[in-house]
Design a protein around this motif. Sequence first.
Motif, short mmCIF file in Angstrom:
data_model
loop_
_atom_site.label_atom_id
_atom_site.label_comp_id
_atom_site.label_asym_id
_atom_site.label_seq_id
_atom_site.Cartn_x
_atom_site.Cartn_y
_atom_site.Cartn_z
N ALA A 259 33.77 41.29 50.05
CA ALA A 259 34.66 42.23 50.73
C ALA A 259 35.84 42.59 49.84
O ALA A 259 36.28 43.75 49.80
CB ALA A 259 35.14 41.65 52.05
N VAL A 260 36.35 41.62 49.11
CA VAL A 260 37.50 41.86 48.24
C VAL A 260 37.10 42.75 47.07
O VAL A 260 37.78 43.73 46.75
CB VAL A 260 38.10 40.52 47.74
CG1 VAL A 260 39.07 40.76 46.60
CG2 VAL A 260 38.78 39.79 48.89
N ILE A 261 35.98 42.43 46.45
CA ILE A 261 35.52 43.26 45.32
C ILE A 261 35.26 44.69 45.80
O ILE A 261 35.55 45.66 45.10
CB ILE A 261 34.29 42.62 44.63
CG1 ILE A 261 34.70 41.27 44.02
CG2 ILE A 261 33.72 43.54 43.55
CD1 ILE A 261 33.53 40.41 43.52
N GLN B 117 37.01 46.18 47.88
CA GLN B 117 38.31 46.85 47.97
C GLN B 117 38.71 47.48 46.63
O GLN B 117 39.52 48.39 46.58
CB GLN B 117 39.41 45.84 48.35
CG GLN B 117 39.28 45.25 49.73
CD GLN B 117 39.78 46.19 50.81
OE1 GLN B 117 40.87 46.72 50.73
NE2 GLN B 117 38.95 46.45 51.80
N TYR B 118 38.17 46.93 45.54
CA TYR B 118 38.62 47.36 44.21
C TYR B 118 37.61 48.27 43.50
O TYR B 118 37.95 48.90 42.50
CB TYR B 118 38.87 46.13 43.31
CG TYR B 118 39.79 45.08 43.90
CD1 TYR B 118 40.89 45.45 44.69
CD2 TYR B 118 39.59 43.73 43.67
CE1 TYR B 118 41.73 44.49 45.24
CE2 TYR B 118 40.43 42.77 44.20
CZ TYR B 118 41.50 43.16 44.99
OH TYR B 118 42.32 42.21 45.52
N ASP C 244 34.18 51.10 43.66
CA ASP C 244 33.47 52.10 44.45
C ASP C 244 31.97 51.81 44.49
O ASP C 244 31.28 52.19 45.43
CB ASP C 244 33.74 53.48 43.86
CG ASP C 244 35.22 53.82 43.92
OD1 ASP C 244 35.71 54.08 45.02
OD2 ASP C 244 35.89 53.75 42.86
#
Lengths: 318, 318, 318
Positions: A98-100, A102-103, A105
């Motif tokens: 989920a975090v990756i 966020q960064y 596309d």
Amino acid sequence: MRNFTSVHDVDDVTALVNLALELKQDPLKYANIGRNKTLGLIFFNPSLRTRLSTQKAAHNLTLRVMDMNVGQDSWNLEIRDNVVMDGDTSEHIKEAAAVIGQYCDIIGIRSFPSLNDKDTDYKEEVIQKFITYSGVPVVSLESATRHPLQSLADLITINELKKTARPKVVLTWAAHPKALPQAVPNSFAEWMNHPDANVDLVITHPEGYELDPKFTQGAKITYNQNEALEGADFVYAKNWSSYKYYGNIISKDKSWMISPEKMKLTNQAKFMHCLPVRRNVIVSDAVIDSPDSVVIQQAGNRVWSAQAVLKKILEDNF
Amino acid sequence: MRNFTSVHDVDDVTALVNLALELKQDPLKYANIGRNKTLGLIFFNPSLRTRLSTQKAAHNLTLRVMDMNVGQDSWNLEIRDNVVMDGDTSEHIKEAAAVIGQYCDIIGIRSFPSLNDKDTDYKEEVIQKFITYSGVPVVSLESATRHPLQSLADLITINELKKTARPKVVLTWAAHPKALPQAVPNSFAEWMNHPDANVDLVITHPEGYELDPKFTQGAKITYNQNEALEGADFVYAKNWSSYKYYGNIISKDKSWMISPEKMKLTNQAKFMHCLPVRRNVIVSDAVIDSPDSVVIQQAGNRVWSAQAVLKKILEDNF
Amino acid sequence: MRNFTSVHDVDDVTALVNLALELKQDPLKYANIGRNKTLGLIFFNPSLRTRLSTQKAAHNLTLRVMDMNVGQDSWNLEIRDNVVMDGDTSEHIKEAAAVIGQYCDIIGIRSFPSLNDKDTDYKEEVIQKFITYSGVPVVSLESATRHPLQSLADLITINELKKTARPKVVLTWAAHPKALPQAVPNSFAEWMNHPDANVDLVITHPEGYELDPKFTQGAKITYNQNEALEGADFVYAKNWSSYKYYGNIISKDKSWMISPEKMKLTNQAKFMHCLPVRRNVIVSDAVIDSPDSVVIQQAGNRVWSAQAVLKKILEDNF
């Protein structure tokens, strides 16, 4: 196309191959499609060709790339659900994905199988959980059971080199000192069996090395390598560990190595391998160094394979 | 210029130094020359200055950079020919070089010597095989026996700082706890002995530390450090292991360390070192922290050294 | 702003939060401010969120990024002054910092504490020496005692989600199998205690886990977790090792884990954690998977935190 994890994610295989060939002629044709977008390349395992060819493909689309080696640049991830994380994993894949997401596309993931537990490996938990939790399109950079960017490059190469409308393609096992995943042969079989590939696929290996029929269905399978090689237009050599006796080496029979004598049985076949390859173990120097060896062209096509996939995902999702 | 592995690859050393100085004044002067080209940086060994300065140089030319640590990001490579690869190497350098050449327009390679086998090390197999098999220009990021990007930066620094037309330059050995390659001193000697360098080179070291005469021919060589330092304009300190007793440490004589007393013998010389340097082993704090220490300027010049080389290769090959 | 190592480096905290929120709405608003500038990211320790979010932030400002893992990509650094470097460090931080400053316009540094020696850790030698010797602005990517990019992201998140002008924010310790730094709680306390944060901070932990009062002064501190959680608007869970009994684990009391029962004591608080988090150790699945968990939004805000800081540094120094 949302994700790229197998041939089943592709609407039109022929169109994807043609796009790759178009990009090979004109690498910067769609140079603006990735502008201000970011591709994350997450490696749970080592990579040379995939690491570099996917970056090159991204550059040609003006995609920014961030790459990371899990467990080296960052920490080890927990894959299992509902566990008390008091061991040696510091982060759960749910959060990491989920975090990756966020960064990045688009996320590319490489994650090899354990070769210990067939069920776990064939569930493809790592890539599936990245799809579930990242919220962005996911591209397989070789998962536990498939290597679709390689298979697409293989199909591109066969299309470039075939001398007949429907060539005979032989996938042959060869012995190897280490137990290797089934991902490349699984994936190759699956792509070659697709109607758009338009090849006659023969798979040959010693008894006990049968691949999961889910991938091979439609191919002719034989334990007789010489028979398989007869009249072949393409010979694709590859080792894999047993699927039946999961992850085990059950033969070290050196006679399966591809030698000039074996190649004489073929219809002056092109020699293919996904690389890295152990010389004089999988294939003799004389074969891989011959003009009929197309392994470098095949590796070069990894750029166009990745670029076609990334272009399609960018087009369809943004 | 096709490849950059030694001073012998350079047509006009003076012109290359002047290009570097021009780039230092105007880093973005040729900012378009690398557009849509890719530089691969392949490290078989650790790197700080070379890794960062070469990337910075590439950025200034709008070259894309892909870097990879062999054996960490990817697998170990087999260098020898005609071997049965059933050991711990997974890929042959023939394939690795050819494949990387498919993805990169220029390749930089760092590959240190083993220090076990002089003949193998001095054959420079890794960089030579990349030249043979990659099909693209190759730049040494320090090979087994030479470090030409460093030597060019050293020459740039001497040109910036010299107070006489033909300065006296002293390369002095100093003791070190580990056996180090001869690459930096070999290469420095080779560049300083080039007519365009226009310096008087004196090399000083204990008996048994003679470098390969191929590199030092033309320089004055003495075992008397004090005599060497007398009237020096530049003092370049560096440890190396014995070439004669190959790869061995045959002296741990601490009196060779460069101290303020030693520097008093010189013509207020500038202190140089390629870095990394062990303080109070190779050079005392008082010397490296003095205004006559130019090690940071020297390291900064690594950018212009790399940028001049990359600019020339781009110009001559694309 | 020259460097970013703590809240004390920030002239106007409210303005920085507002800039971050502005960038979140329009990531490319200042896309030209970093053009032809280079950010070096130097990691002495692993990193996932910081590595990727800071790169993403840099990309949005057209800053070039070079990242390096010390001791893996390069060599181990000596931090102490006046030592004879005959051990296992190959380069002094004085040279490393100065050299990296030659190649980068801004340097980000991650350097965790040893947890062995409180005085050394709290002197923050690594980041302070990079500030002293690099000659360029330095950004903390988490230092021995603070993690200000995280704290700024935390404050951004609280600003986005708060339902009252002055929310009650609870920082609660929870047990963990390994000894962890105090950097995140120190830094969080310091930022929450800043007048611009405008929150009521309560810190709760077992006896002996008191943080350095330099950071916590102004907050209410209690050993009674339930009392602390009462009416909380935000619950920030985090483990840290003892500051008093430096670096030690003095409690493994599992009752401090944040569970749905604990959350019921709050004013339907949002659950926060800096990640990585050990599930069912620090927080139960039910809480982190609930709609009140904002850990992913919080991690996403790391981009805007880093981008605001980098934008401000670029603006003020170039």
